[in-house]
Write a protein that holds these residues in place. Structure first.
Motif, PDB file in Angstrom:
ATOM      1  N   LEU A 105      56.632  46.883  69.693  1.00 46.16           N
ATOM      2  CA  LEU A 105      55.626  46.348  70.732  1.00 46.16           C
ATOM      3  C   LEU A 105      55.512  47.995  71.177  1.00 46.16           C
ATOM      4  CD1 LEU A 105      56.791  43.411  72.857  1.00 46.16           C
ATOM      5  CD2 LEU A 105      54.989  43.004  71.077  1.00 46.16           C
ATOM      6  N   PHE A 131      47.454  50.748  69.534  1.00 47.18           N
ATOM      7  CA  PHE A 131      45.843  50.647  70.543  1.00 47.18           C
ATOM      8  C   PHE A 131      45.954  51.757  70.970  1.00 47.18           C
ATOM      9  CE2 PHE A 131      45.617  50.266  75.097  1.00 47.18           C
ATOM     10  CZ  PHE A 131      43.721  49.238  74.484  1.00 47.18           C
ATOM     11  N   VAL A 146      44.953  45.510  67.388  1.00 44.95           N
ATOM     12  CA  VAL A 146      46.355  45.671  66.781  1.00 44.95           C
ATOM     13  C   VAL A 146      46.862  44.164  67.076  1.00 44.95           C
ATOM     14  CG1 VAL A 146      46.905  47.732  67.536  1.00 44.95           C
ATOM     15  CG2 VAL A 146      47.520  45.792  69.170  1.00 44.95           C
ATOM     16  N   GLN A 147      48.197  44.020  66.367  1.00 47.18           N
ATOM     17  CA  GLN A 147      49.118  42.916  66.293  1.00 47.18           C
ATOM     18  C   GLN A 147      50.447  43.486  66.352  1.00 47.18           C
ATOM     19  OE1 GLN A 147      48.611  39.398  63.533  1.00 47.18           O
ATOM     20  NE2 GLN A 147      46.589  38.617  63.991  1.00 47.18           N
ATOM     21  N   GLY A 148      51.525  43.039  68.075  1.00 43.29           N
ATOM     22  CA  GLY A 148      52.512  43.126  67.774  1.00 43.29           C
ATOM     23  C   GLY A 148      53.478  41.507  67.876  1.00 43.29           C
ATOM     24  N   PHE A 149      53.974  41.386  67.317  1.00 49.40           N
ATOM     25  CA  PHE A 149      54.966  40.148  67.816  1.00 49.40           C
ATOM     26  C   PHE A 149      56.459  39.610  66.667  1.00 49.40           C
ATOM     27  CE2 PHE A 149      53.871  37.476  63.911  1.00 49.40           C
ATOM     28  CZ  PHE A 149      53.008  38.618  63.518  1.00 49.40           C
ATOM     29  N   ARG A 161      39.071  43.612  64.538  1.00 56.02           N
ATOM     30  CA  ARG A 161      40.365  42.496  64.810  1.00 56.02           C
ATOM     31  C   ARG A 161      40.692  41.449  64.032  1.00 56.02           C
ATOM     32  NH1 ARG A 161      42.350  39.471  69.387  1.00 56.02           N
ATOM     33  NH2 ARG A 161      41.496  40.822  71.141  1.00 56.02           N
ATOM     34  N   HIS A 219      47.378  34.873  62.148  1.00 52.34           N
ATOM     35  CA  HIS A 219      47.887  35.139  62.500  1.00 52.34           C
ATOM     36  C   HIS A 219      49.253  33.808  62.218  1.00 52.34           C
ATOM     37  CE1 HIS A 219      44.816  35.442  66.481  1.00 52.34           C
ATOM     38  NE2 HIS A 219      46.190  36.282  66.479  1.00 52.34           N
ATOM     39  N   LYS A 240      39.605  48.286  78.461  1.00 45.44           N
ATOM     40  CA  LYS A 240      40.591  47.088  77.321  1.00 45.44           C
ATOM     41  C   LYS A 240      41.561  47.666  76.769  1.00 45.44           C
ATOM     42  CE  LYS A 240      36.686  48.998  74.179  1.00 45.44           C
ATOM     43  NZ  LYS A 240      35.829  47.027  73.734  1.00 45.44           N
ATOM     44  N   ASP A 241      42.398  46.579  77.301  1.00 45.28           N
ATOM     45  CA  ASP A 241      44.054  46.610  77.404  1.00 45.28           C
ATOM     46  C   ASP A 241      44.644  45.947  76.539  1.00 45.28           C
ATOM     47  OD1 ASP A 241      47.163  47.149  78.220  1.00 45.28           O
ATOM     48  OD2 ASP A 241      46.063  45.933  80.118  1.00 45.28           O
ATOM     49  N   ARG A 242      45.908  45.482  76.007  1.00 47.62           N
ATOM     50  CA  ARG A 242      46.776  45.153  74.976  1.00 47.62           C
ATOM     51  C   ARG A 242      47.595  44.262  75.735  1.00 47.62           C
ATOM     52  NH1 ARG A 242      48.070  49.083  77.558  1.00 47.62           N
ATOM     53  NH2 ARG A 242      49.848  51.006  76.328  1.00 47.62           N
ATOM     54  N   ASN A 256      43.524  33.067  70.921  1.00 49.19           N
ATOM     55  CA  ASN A 256      44.556  33.984  71.216  1.00 49.19           C
ATOM     56  C   ASN A 256      44.289  34.576  72.557  1.00 49.19           C
ATOM     57  OD1 ASN A 256      41.477  35.048  71.614  1.00 49.19           O
ATOM     58  ND2 ASN A 256      40.909  35.441  69.365  1.00 49.19           N
ATOM     59  N   ASN A 257      44.530  35.392  72.475  1.00 50.71           N
ATOM     60  CA  ASN A 257      45.084  36.461  73.424  1.00 50.71           C
ATOM     61  C   ASN A 257      43.875  35.664  74.807  1.00 50.71           C
ATOM     62  OD1 ASN A 257      44.265  38.067  72.531  1.00 50.71           O
ATOM     63  ND2 ASN A 257      45.626  39.817  73.578  1.00 50.71           N
ATOM     64  N   GLN A 258      42.855  36.362  74.724  1.00 50.68           N
ATOM     65  CA  GLN A 258      41.382  36.368  74.821  1.00 50.68           C
ATOM     66  C   GLN A 258      40.825  35.525  75.011  1.00 50.68           C
ATOM     67  OE1 GLN A 258      39.163  40.126  75.105  1.00 50.68           O
ATOM     68  NE2 GLN A 258      39.079  38.325  76.685  1.00 50.68           N
ATOM     69  N   HIS A 275      53.566  35.352  72.912  1.00 49.52           N
ATOM     70  CA  HIS A 275      54.356  36.275  72.977  1.00 49.52           C
ATOM     71  C   HIS A 275      53.795  37.584  72.213  1.00 49.52           C
ATOM     72  CE1 HIS A 275      57.422  33.669  74.461  1.00 49.52           C
ATOM     73  NE2 HIS A 275      58.160  34.700  75.052  1.00 49.52           N
ATOM     74  N   ALA A 276      52.738  37.536  71.412  1.00 50.79           N
ATOM     75  CA  ALA A 276      52.212  38.198  70.556  1.00 50.79           C
ATOM     76  C   ALA A 276      51.516  38.933  71.616  1.00 50.79           C
ATOM     77  CB  ALA A 276      51.175  37.907  69.245  1.00 50.79           C
ATOM     78  N   VAL A 277      51.422  40.737  71.344  1.00 51.21           N
ATOM     79  CA  VAL A 277      50.909  41.516  71.873  1.00 51.21           C
ATOM     80  C   VAL A 277      49.179  42.150  70.563  1.00 51.21           C
ATOM     81  CG1 VAL A 277      50.287  44.109  72.788  1.00 51.21           C
ATOM     82  CG2 VAL A 277      51.941  42.421  72.950  1.00 51.21           C
ATOM     83  N   GLU A 278      48.151  42.034  71.622  1.00 51.90           N
ATOM     84  CA  GLU A 278      46.894  42.197  71.028  1.00 51.90           C
ATOM     85  C   GLU A 278      45.731  42.641  72.030  1.00 51.90           C
ATOM     86  OE1 GLU A 278      45.419  39.041  67.720  1.00 51.90           O
ATOM     87  OE2 GLU A 278      46.107  37.860  68.438  1.00 51.90           O
ATOM     88  N   ASN A 279      44.848  42.707  71.366  1.00 52.04           N
ATOM     89  CA  ASN A 279      43.630  43.704  71.563  1.00 52.04           C
ATOM     90  C   ASN A 279      43.352  42.893  72.812  1.00 52.04           C
ATOM     91  OD1 ASN A 279      44.571  45.499  69.560  1.00 52.04           O
ATOM     92  ND2 ASN A 279      42.320  46.921  70.412  1.00 52.04           N
ATOM     93  N   ILE A 280      42.818  43.175  74.057  1.00 49.44           N
ATOM     94  CA  ILE A 280      42.333  42.160  74.860  1.00 49.44           C
ATOM     95  C   ILE A 280      40.844  43.073  75.574  1.00 49.44           C
ATOM     96  CG2 ILE A 280      44.063  42.848  76.581  1.00 49.44           C
ATOM     97  CD1 ILE A 280      43.567  38.884  77.466  1.00 49.44           C
TER      98      ILE A 280
END
Lengths: 192, 394
Positions: free
Chosen positions: A22, A29, A35-38, A60, A64, B4-6, B139-141, B174-179
Motif C-alpha cells: 500500500l 500515486f 495505482v492499484q494496491g490490494f 487507469r 481487477h 484527487k486521492d487514493r 470500483n472505488n470511484q 480493500h483495494a487502494v485505487e485513484n479516486i
C-alpha cells in the motif's frame, strides 16, 4: 494499450508486506501514476504466507483480477522460497527481489530455473541497524522502487519523508531511522 | 472542485458518509461487518460528524436501529456484508414496506458454507426481493459516487424506499485505487437537508409506522410499494444526470461498452466489468464484434432498456456471481432472459455462474466466454444454457 507494471509481494502475516504494497501504491500515486494496491485475503494469521499486488500505470487499469504474470516479485521472507512458487509466471525481463543475507548467485538455484534478474537485500540487517528491530518492509519497499524504477528514486525519498512525518507525527524519533533504512537499502540492493 | 486521492472502497464509502453526515448510524462493530463503520467511528470520535453512532449487539439490531431512527424522521445509515446482511433479512422487509429511506453500504461477500469471507454476490442477490433499491459499483470511484446519490434517490417523493449501495468485497473494498472526491459543500448541496413529509414523531400530524395490515389493506400497501419501485427508475436517471452535471461522471441504469455493432455481448455486475472491458478491448483489436453491458441498477430492474441495448446481438452471456440452486441458472440470468423474451428475434442467452467465494475472474476467463458465445452464434447450437466457469474439473 498502456500496460501497467505489475508487482507481486510474498510475505508472512505480520511482516508488513501488505503495508509495503500500500505504501508503494501511495508513492506511485504521489508521483502522478494510476495505482492499484490490494492484498489477497483468506484465513490468514501471523506467520502464514500472504500475497499482495500492485498495478502501476499512466492510465487507469480496469483489470481487477489477481496478477499471474508479474514484472517484479518481492519476497519479504526468504523461508518462503522453500514452500511457495514465488517465480510462478514472473517475466524473465523483470526481476525478483529477495530479503536475504546471501548473494544473488547463491539464491538463484532455489528459484526453479528462473532466468531473469535476481536481486538480494539484507533487509533484516538494515532494519536492525537503523530501526533497532526487524521491520523488513521499509527496506524491501525501497529495494522494490530501486529495482523496478516505477517511481523516480529521488522523488520517492522526498515523498516518503513527508509520509513518515504524517504517519509518525506522535513518534518523530523513528522518522530518521526509517529514512536511513530507505536510503541504505537503495544503496545496498545487489543485482545478479 | 474535485480532489484527487487514493482510497480503498471501504475508505471511499466511509468518506462519503462523513460528507453526508447522517443523523444515526446503526453499527455492529465487528466481523462480519466491514471497515466502513470502523472508519466512520473515527470521524465520530474526532467530532467531524454529528451522527449518533449506535453500537449494537447484532446486524438484526443495527437494521432495527435504522428503522427506528428513520421512522422518527432521521436520516439513517448502516453497513454490512455477507452473513451480516443475512441476519438483517427480516428487517430489510420491514424497512422497505414501511417506506423508510435508509441507506445501507453492502460489501458483497459469499455466504456460508463452506465458510468463506471472499467476494461474490450471494448476500445482496438473496435480498433482491426484499424491496430495496440495489445499485452496484465497478470500483472505488463508483462506490463513492453511488453512495452520494443514494439519499436523493431514497428520499424522493414517489419513491421513499431504502437503498443498498453494493461493492465487491476485497476486490473493491480493500483495494487502494485513484479516486476523485467532491468537496464537502458540494455533497451537502447535492444531498440536501432531509425534511420528511410524514414521520412518527411529527407532533402536528403523528402517524403509526409498521402497524398490522389486515387483508383488506395489505395488498394495497404492497401494490403501492411496487409502484414506488417503478417510480424509482426515473428518479435514478434524474439523480445520475444531476450528479454528472456536478462531477462530469453521469450514471444511468447500466453502462454499454462497444455494444452498438456487437454480435456477442457479456452482461455482468461489479468489479469483473473492468476485467471484461480489458478483454473487449483486446478482442476488438483483433476485429471481433464484442461488447459489454455493465449493470449498475439491479432493483428496479431495467428490463426494457436492457432489451433495447442487446436487441442487435446474436448471443449474450449473462454472468451471475451467485448460485441460486434453481437448477436453471442464477437470478440475473432469469431476469435478463425474461427481459429479452418479448424481442421479435431475441439473442441466444447463455447464463454463467462464476466467481463464487472469491474465485478469480481473469481476462482469459472472459475471452473463454466470448469463444463459447462465438460457437453459439456461428453454429447455432447452444448446448447447455446454464454453465459454470472457473471451477477445477476433477
Amino acid at each position: 494499450m498502456n500496460k501497467p507494471v505489475e508487482i507481486r509481494w510474498h510475505g508472512r502475516g505480520g511482516q508488513g508486506a501488505k503495508t509495503a504494497c500500500l505504501l508503494l501504491a501511495d508513492a506511485a500515486f504521489s508521483s502522478g501514476k494510476y495505482v492499484q494496491g490490494f492484498p489477497e485475503y483468506g484465513p490468514e494469521r501471523m506467520g502464514a504466507p500472504i500475497t499482495a499486488y500492485n498495478r502501476i500505470s499512466d492510465e487507469r487499469c480496469t483489470v481487477h483480477s489477481n496478477i499471474y504474470n508479474p514484472d517484479f516479485v518481492v519476497v519479504v521472507d526468504e523461508s518462503l522460497l522453500e514452500c511457495v512458487d514465488v517465480t510462478a509466471g514472473l517475466s524473465p525481463e523483470g526481476a525478483i527481489i529477495i530479503n536475504t543475507d546471501k548473494e544473488p548467485a547463491d539464491v538463484r538455484p532455489l528459484l526453479r530455473g528462473y532466468t531473469g534478474k535476481v536481486c538480494t537485500i539484507d533487509a533484516r540487517a538494515i532494519s536492525e541497524e537503523t530501526l533497532g528491530k526487524n521491520f523488513p518492509n521499509t527496506p524491501m519497499l525501497a529495494a522494490a522502487v530501486k529495482v523496478s524504477g516505477v517511481v523516480d528514486p529521488d522523488r520517492f525519498v522526498q515523498d516518503m519523508e513527508a509520509s513518515f512525518r504524517h504517519k509518525f507525527a506522535t513518534k518523530p524519533q523513528v522518522i530518521a531511522g526509517n529514512m536511513n533504512a530507505l536510503t541504505k537499502s537503495m544503496q545496498e540492493v545487489k543485482a545478479g | 472542485m474535485a480532489r484527487k486521492d487514493r482510497l480503498s472502497g471501504n475508505e471511499a464509502v466511509a468518506f462519503a458518509m462523513k460528507q453526508i453526515d447522517p443523523d444515526v448510524m446503526g453499527a455492529f462493530p465487528i466481523t462480519p461487518s466491514t471497515e466502513i463503520p470502523q472508519y466512520f467511528a473515527q470521524y465520530v470520535a474526532n467530532g467531524e460528524v454529528n451522527t449518533e453512532y449506535v453500537t449494537v449487539e447484532s446486524e438484526h439490531s443495527s437494521m432495527s436501529t435504522c428503522i427506528g431512527a428513520s421512522a422518527a424522521g432521521g436520516r439513517a445509515v448502516t453497513a454490512t456484508s455477507s452473513c451480516g446482511l443475512a441476519l438483517m433479512w427480516e428487517l430489510l422487509y420491514v424497512a422497505a414496506s414501511d417506506r423508510l429511506p435508509i441507506v445501507l453500504a453492502c460489501v458483497n461477500r459469499a455466504l456460508s458454507g463452506p465458510i468463506n469471507i471472499n467476494n461474490d454476490h450471494s448476500d445482496s442477490m438473496g435480498a433482491r426481493d426484499s424491496g430495496w433499491i440495489q445499485i452496484y459499483a465497478e470500483n472505488n470511484q463508483e462506490a463513492y459516487d453511488n453512495f452520494v446519490q443514494a439519499y436523493p434517490i431514497a428520499e424522493a417523493a414517489g419513491v421513499r424506499l431504502p437503498v443498498m449501495i453494493c461493492q465487491d468485497g476485497f476486490i473493491t473494498s480493500h483495494a487502494v485505487e485513484n479516486i476523485e472526491l467532491c468537496e464537502d459543500a458540494e455533497v451537502k448541496d447535492f444531498v440536501g437537508e432531509y425534511n420528511p413529509e410524514h414521520y412518527l414523531l411529527k407532533h402536528e400530524n403523528p402517524l403509526a409506522v409498521g402497524p398490522y395490515g389486515v387483508s383488506p389493506y395489505y395488498m394495497e400497501a404492497k401494490v403501492a410499494q411496487a409502484h414506488a419501485m417503478m417510480n424509482a427508475k426515473q428518479v435514478i436517471l434524474d439523480v445520475g444526470r444531476r450528479f454528472g452535471e456536478m462531477t462530469g461522471r453521469s450514471y444511468g441504469f447500466f453502462e454499454s461498452y462497444q455494444l452498438d455493432d456487437a454480435e456477442l455481448a457479456i452482461l455482468l455486475i461489479g468489479s469483473s466489468a473492468g476485467t471484461a472491458r480489458a478483454c473487449v478491448d483486446e478482442l476488438r483489436a483483433q476485429g471481433k464484434k464484442v461488447g459489454m453491458l455493465k449493470l449498475r441498477v439491479f432493483r428496479p430492474f431495467p428490463a426494457e432498456e436492457i432489451a433495447e441495448a442487446l436487441k442487435g446481438c446474436k448471443a449474450v452471456a449473462v454472468m451471475d456471481k451467485t448460485e441460486s440452486f434453481s437448477g436453471n441458472g442464477g437470478p440475473l440470468g432469469a431476469e435478463v432472459r425474461g427481459a429479452l423474451y418479448d424481442l421479435p428475434t431475441p439473442p441466444r442467452v447463455i447464463n454463467y455462474v462464476y466467481g463464487l467465494g472469491g474465485r478469480d475472474f481473469r481476462v482469459e476467463d472472459c475471452a473463454q466466454v466470448f469463444d463459447e458465445l462465438a460457437e453459439v452464434a456461428v453454429n447455432g447450437v447452444t448446448g447447455s444454457t446454464y454453465r459454470h466457469i472457473g471451477q477445477r474439473e476433477e
